[in-house]
Design a protein around this motif. Structure first.
Motif, short mmCIF file in Angstrom:
data_model
loop_
_atom_site.label_atom_id
_atom_site.label_comp_id
_atom_site.label_asym_id
_atom_site.label_seq_id
_atom_site.Cartn_x
_atom_site.Cartn_y
_atom_site.Cartn_z
N ARG A 1 -6.54 -0.27 4.21
CA ARG A 1 -7.23 0.43 3.12
C ARG A 1 -8.09 1.56 3.64
NH1 ARG A 1 -9.19 -3.05 -1.57
NH2 ARG A 1 -7.92 -4.92 -1.43
N THR A 2 -8.89 1.25 4.70
CA THR A 2 -9.81 2.26 5.24
C THR A 2 -9.04 3.49 5.69
OG1 THR A 2 -11.01 0.39 6.13
CG2 THR A 2 -11.74 2.57 6.83
N SER B 1 -7.40 5.55 2.86
CA SER B 1 -8.31 6.38 2.06
C SER B 1 -8.79 7.55 2.90
CB SER B 1 -9.48 5.55 1.52
OG SER B 1 -10.49 5.41 2.46
N ARG B 2 -8.93 7.34 4.23
CA ARG B 2 -9.25 8.45 5.13
C ARG B 2 -8.16 9.51 5.06
NH1 ARG B 2 -9.34 7.37 11.19
NH2 ARG B 2 -9.30 9.60 11.62
N TRP C 1 0.82 -1.22 0.00
CA TRP C 1 0.00 0.00 0.00
C TRP C 1 0.85 1.26 0.00
CZ3 TRP C 1 -4.37 -0.13 -2.09
CH2 TRP C 1 -5.19 -1.27 -2.00
N SER D 1 -5.99 10.06 2.68
CA SER D 1 -5.89 10.80 1.42
C SER D 1 -7.04 11.80 1.30
CB SER D 1 -5.82 9.82 0.23
OG SER D 1 -7.05 9.68 -0.39
N ASP D 2 -8.22 11.48 1.87
CA ASP D 2 -9.32 12.46 1.91
C ASP D 2 -8.92 13.68 2.74
OD1 ASP D 2 -10.82 10.83 0.37
OD2 ASP D 2 -12.12 10.08 1.98
N ASP E 1 0.45 4.03 -2.83
CA ASP E 1 0.37 5.43 -2.44
C ASP E 1 1.35 6.25 -3.29
OD1 ASP E 1 -0.81 7.31 -0.76
OD2 ASP E 1 1.02 7.42 0.45
#
Lengths: 279, 214
Positions: free
Chosen positions: A118-119, A122-123, A75, A125-126, A79
């Motif tokens: 993953r969760t 993605s948090r 990951w 990157s948000d 990224d």
């Protein structure tokens, strides 16, 4: 330990996976491992083809560390792909493709950890996209990611201790990394949670901001120390104690002083070479 | 019960003085003050109980052997108040709100999610609300926000001792924390032997900087 992990990675995931190994993953294995050091065997390898080198024989804890390391490394590379344009992302794409099959296997072994990674990523990157100015919130995503590495530990007390220790290690790593990138991000305009939190636009510290930031790091180290003291890490106690009560502070201070990039990394490499023999 | 000597980490042949020293070191390590607002405080409390019991057992055995069976134990230098002391918020809300009282109870029982939910639905962001929000943040590991909420609470109600204590605890950083050997430690602190003289020199040259403990 280092050599033992390398052997497991090679056996479970093939040669490509061996190249992801670094000392961060070795620390993860130390934290997850059993209090007693396992059996030591000798073997030759590509790095040391002539002399047999001692390595720790595999254990359930080391397998867990190896699986989680593969997932984290994969990951990390993905990224890298999304952070760069097509051309500069090329090396990340090649590397992650080489790790693809290993990752699939690892994710199948540890679906819970893979989902958590993953969760949280993605948090993260948000939060980066919306330029989150709360450094706690940004650090929380990465801290929770690392903390979830403890979720497969069966003893409930040990799991709580490790979750807390890894959470604050993750928080510390994320914040120190952001502090280390302060100058670079100020020049490039990239997202930097520490710069946003303290309103540092030039890439250098103000005395007040530096004091506040160091205080926040220290409370995380305090949390790591209090968690560390609640579990017996057996043979690994001295190395962990030295890291928590000394090493982290030294790294933190040299990052704040701006001396980390120039001198520390070289020293660290030499020191780590020595540590390798004992771990 | 486990071997009390093993719990204190000393051999059976250790002198009374050595036993006492080992006990004091462990008591300092697991003292409730060191686990203030710590989500693992309950585990430290368990440790503290074991250590107190082990020390009491050893002193009992030793004084029993000396005075031929007659026991006068338990009083010889043990930290009497340690085991029973509990780090808790007073369950009485300082602003008299029943919701904030429930928040205090939730924090005391370790139910941080409930405390957080109750605070989110409470619209009067008074001094106590900020203080409790800070306490929730600290337990979650959000140290920077915790300090800022404590600061707001203190600004809104400067006379409140509870809020002031919380902020002082944040500002002291690792000053009050346990460390093997007992020296202070911290990112901006020079506890190391080599670092100390260098740092003092630096502080003198700079007319005082971040180095508080030199």
């Amino acid at each position: 330990m280092y050599c033992g992990l390398c052997h497991i990675l090679g056996r479970r995931y093939g040669q490509a996976a061996r190249f992801i190994l670094n000392y961060d993953f070795t620390y993860l294995a130390i934290l997850l491992s059993d209090p007693e050091e396992g059996n030591v065997s000798g073997a030759r390898c590509y790095v040391s083809p002539l002399r047999q080198r001692a390595y720790l024989e595999s254990s359930a804890a080391m397998e867990l560390a190896a699986d989680e390391s593969v997932i984290l490394a994969y990951w990390q590379l993905r990224d890298g792909v999304s952070d760069h344009d097509w051309f500069h992302g090329l090396k990340y794409r090649t590397a992650s493709a080489a790790l693809e099959s290993a990752y699939r296997k690892a994710a199948a072994y540890r679906p819970g950890f893979d989902t958590a990674v993953r969760t949280q990523l993605s948090r993260l990157s948000d939060l980066e996209k919306e330029s989150c100015s709360s450094m706690d919130m940004a650090a929380d995503a990465f801290a929770a990611l690392l903390g979830s590495a403890a979720q497969e530990v069966s003893d409930p007390v040990r799991r709580r201790v490790l979750e807390q220790l890894l959470y604050h290690l993750g928080r510390w790593v994320y914040l120190v990394d952001a502090a280390d990138d302060l100058k670079k991000d100020a020049a490039s305009g990239n997202y930097n949670p520490v710069a946003l939190r303290f309103g540092l636009t030039t890439g250098s510290w103000t005395a007040d901001a530096r004091w506040e930031f160091a205080l926040s790091l220290d409370h995380s180290i305090r949390m790591m120390a209090t968690a560390f003291e609640l579990w017996d890490f057996g043979a690994w106690t001295p190395i962990l104690e030295a890291t928590i009560y000394q090493g982290l502070f030294q790294v933190g201070k040299s990052v704040l002083d701006g001396t980390f990039r120039t001198t520390y990394r070289n020293d660290e490499r030499k020191k780590r070479k020595k540590v390798e023999e004992s771990t | 019960m486990n071997d009390p000597y093993q719990i204190l980490g000393v051999p059976e042949t250790a002198s009374d003085e050595e036993v006492k020293r080992a006990y004091r070191e462990l008591a300092r390590k697991y003292h409730p003050d060191n686990y203030h607002d710590n989500p693992l405080a309950d585990l430290a409390q368990e440790k503290m109980k074991d250590i107190n019991a082990a020390y009491e057992q050893i002193t009992k055995m030793r004084s029993g052997a000396k005075s031929g069976g007659y026991s006068s134990a338990g009083s010889s230098g043990s930290y009497g108040g340690y085991g029973g002391y509990q780090q808790q918020y007073s369950s009485q809300s300082s602003s008299g709100s029943s919701v904030l009282q429930q928040v205090r109870i939730a924090i005391n029982t370790g139910n941080i999610s409930r405390a957080e939910a109750l605070l989110a639905n409470y619209s009067d962001h008074n001094a106590e609300w900020n203080f409790l929000r800070g306490a929730v943040c600290y337990r979650r590991g959000w140290m920077d926000e915790a300090k800022r909420y404590y600061q707001t609470a203190c600004q809104m109600d400067p006379g409140n001792a509870e809020y002031r204590q919380a902020l002082e605890f944040m500002e002291r950083g690792t000053e009050s924390a346990y460390r093997p050997g007992g020296q202070p430690f911290g990112t901006e602190v020079c506890g190391g032997n080599l670092c100390l003289p260098l740092c003092c020199l630096w502080t003198l040259c700079n007319g005082g900087g971040y180095c508080f403990f030199c």
